[in-house]
Each structure stands twice: as C-alpha cells, then as structure tokens.
Design a protein around this motif. Structure first.
Motif, PDB file in Angstrom:
ATOM      1  N   ASP A 198       0.840  -1.195   0.000  1.00  0.00           N
ATOM      2  CA  ASP A 198       0.000   0.000   0.000  1.00  0.00           C
ATOM      3  C   ASP A 198       0.876   1.246   0.000  1.00  0.00           C
ATOM      4  OD1 ASP A 198      -2.273  -1.531   0.036  1.00  0.00           O
ATOM      5  OD2 ASP A 198      -2.566  -1.381   2.213  1.00  0.00           O
ATOM      6  N   ASP A 200       0.455   4.260   1.176  1.00  0.00           N
ATOM      7  CA  ASP A 200       0.559   4.977   2.451  1.00  0.00           C
ATOM      8  C   ASP A 200       1.547   4.292   3.387  1.00  0.00           C
ATOM      9  OD1 ASP A 200      -1.246   6.812   1.538  1.00  0.00           O
ATOM     10  OD2 ASP A 200      -2.958   6.008   2.666  1.00  0.00           O
ATOM     11  N   GLU A 201       1.521   2.964   3.399  1.00  0.00           N
ATOM     12  CA  GLU A 201       2.465   2.232   4.246  1.00  0.00           C
ATOM     13  C   GLU A 201       3.894   2.408   3.751  1.00  0.00           C
ATOM     14  OE1 GLU A 201       2.392   0.270   7.070  1.00  0.00           O
ATOM     15  OE2 GLU A 201       0.373   1.053   7.396  1.00  0.00           O
ATOM     16  N   HIS A 204       5.051   5.720   4.893  1.00  0.00           N
ATOM     17  CA  HIS A 204       5.328   5.685   6.333  1.00  0.00           C
ATOM     18  C   HIS A 204       6.713   5.125   6.608  1.00  0.00           C
ATOM     19  CE1 HIS A 204       5.049   4.602  10.580  1.00  0.00           C
ATOM     20  NE2 HIS A 204       5.297   3.344  10.246  1.00  0.00           N
TER      21      HIS A 204
END
Length: 294
Positions: A198, A200-201, A204
């Motif tokens: 993903d 977003d991960e 991060h």
C-alpha cells in the motif's frame, strides 16, 4: 432384433436398489477391481500452494517444442495473441500432475516447488538481444488480459494466497530472472491478483528509514520473513544481491541492481505489514531487543 425387457418384469426392490447404486454409490470398473465412489471424504484440499510465472525466452513454436519434450514442462503456455480478441491458452499438463518448471526452488520454508505449484510460461523474449539489462521485451496488453483471467481462475479454485503468486526469480533468485522487470505485477494486483504494498504504508516506512535505515542483517531477516531462502549473515554476498534483485524486479522494477536501499526496505516492510503482520511483529520485537542490548 434387440428385445427390450418391460419394467414390470423386474421386482420393485431391484429397481430401487439399482437406482441407489447408480445415484449414490457409482462403481467404476478398473482392471481387476471396482472402485466405489459413493463415500467421498471432506478431509482434503488442493495440493497447489503457489503459482509461478515464467517467460520462455523463445518464440511460440520453439516454446511448445521445448515444453512438450522430455526434460521440462509447464501446466500452461500463453502465446502472443496473433489477432485482435484472441485469448488462446495452451494447457500442457493437467493441474493434478506435477510439471517440471521450477527446478531447484524455495519459498516460505518449502523446497522443490514443482510438487506444490502450477507453472505458467509466457511467450516473451526477456532481455532484448544486444541490449543492456534495462531494456526488456514488453508484455502485450492482450496477453496480460488473458493471463489475468487464467490466474484469477486458478487462484480461486486452489485458494492461493496473493503472496504465493510468484515469479521464477522469487523462488530461484540465483539462477533465474524471469518474468523480469517488464512484467506488470502492479497491474495484476489492481486486477485482484497477487501482492503489492500500500502506498501509504510505503510512505510511512520511507519516512521512518530516512534517518535510520535497517542494518543489513535486519534487511536479510525481513527478506527471509517474506519468503526467500536467505541466511542472516550481515554481509552483502552474492546470495543477498540475487535475492534483493529478485525482490526489486517484482516490487521495485525501476532499480533492480540488488543493492539495499531505503525504497526497497520501505516496500518490504509495507508488504510485511499488509500480508505478514505476525512476521513483522517478530522482526520488530527482535529489533527492540537488539536496541536494548546496545
């Protein structure tokens, strides 16, 4: 003339017994014995745990000749479509049988994956002749459309997990590079097939590793947790480079030089967070323990 016997000539009990045998306990005659199929067990599952994708590095005719010969085989072969709308797939080996496509191979603690996988060969030239390693033959859209339909069907029937849909390079990284960096893994994931991190991960972990990237031993352990056979030695040896190259071809094809970097680490940790949270928890616990011991 064939004489037909009237139903009334048979006792009712015989008719009932015959119907029961035909409908509930079908008998199959074999050479010297009969098999009763009337008591099927529910205690079984598919022998298939992985789907392994290859390119042939040959044209269609040569690929068919090799894959139907005595030394190597695959369950399916996808040609390049000859005309608009063609969706032909060759099935060369029944899915219940073991094909000889993976060779010496390993994934998630299993070895010899011919016994537990379905092999799919795609007619594709791979690295273009005379070109450097950044020029690879493309996969036509129509060919990938057919592949998506085939993979979706097989994965559903055998209940194959997204992170067990693999390339030959994933299971034999020191020997193989197929299906290569031109293969559209992300497109397959968008069609509901296979693993992908993903965004977003990834962002991060990219921020997290910008100031403190994982050391090489931790990186090796993370790759092993994902499924590769890789010892944790803390040295950038040839095995580690080959595994990193396979991982990057699959999940970071813009740079597959086999060098550990923040982007590759971010994608690997994001994959563990999505598909192997228990492995990620184990990895982070060990990192914390090592931190406390310093």
């Amino acid at each position: 003339m064939i004489r037909h016997r009237r139903l009334g000539a048979l006792p009712l009990s015989a008719l009932v017994l015959s119907a029961l045998l035909a409908g509930c306990a079908p008998l199959e005659s074999r050479d010297g014995y009969r098999v009763d199929h009337g008591h099927p067990s529910s205690a079984h599952d598919s022998r298939v745990s992985q789907l392994i994708i290859h390119y042939t590095h040959e044209d269609e005719a040569t690929s068919l000749s090799i894959l139907t010969g005595p030394r190597v085989s695959s369950h399916y072969l996808l040609p390049v479509p000859a005309r608009q709308g063609e969706q032909r797939v060759y099935q060369l080996v029944d899915e219940s049988r073991r094909a000889w496509h993976a060779g010496a191979s390993h994934w998630r603690g299993q070895s010899g994956l011919n016994a537990t996988s379905i092999g799919i060969e795609i007619v594709n030239a791979g690295p273009e002749p005379g070109a450097d390693q950044r020029r690879w033959a493309p996969y036509p859209d129509a060919q990938i459309d057919t592949l998506i339909a085939l993979l979706r069907d097989i994965a559903a029937r055998h209940d194959i997990a997204p992170d067990d849909i693999l390339g030959h390079a994933d299971v034999a990284p020191e020997r193989k590079v197929d299906p290569g960096p031109a293969f559209p893994w992300k497109r397959l994931h968008e069609a509901g097939i296979g693993a992908w991190p993903d965004a977003d991960e990834v962002a991060h972990y990219r921020r997290r590793f910008a100031t403190r990237p994982p050391d090489l031993a931790t990186f090796q352990q993370a790759l092993a947790e994902w499924g590769y056979a890789l010892p944790t030695k803390g040295k950038l040896d040839e095995r580690t480079r080959a595994v990193l190259r396979a991982f990057q071809m699959h999940f970071r094809p813009a740079d597959y030089r086999g060098r550990p970097d923040i982007e590759s680490a971010a994608r690997l940790w994001a994959l563990l967070a999505k598909y192997r949270p228990e492995a990620l928890a184990r990895l982070e616990s060990q990192e914390q323990a090592a931190e406390l011991s310093r």
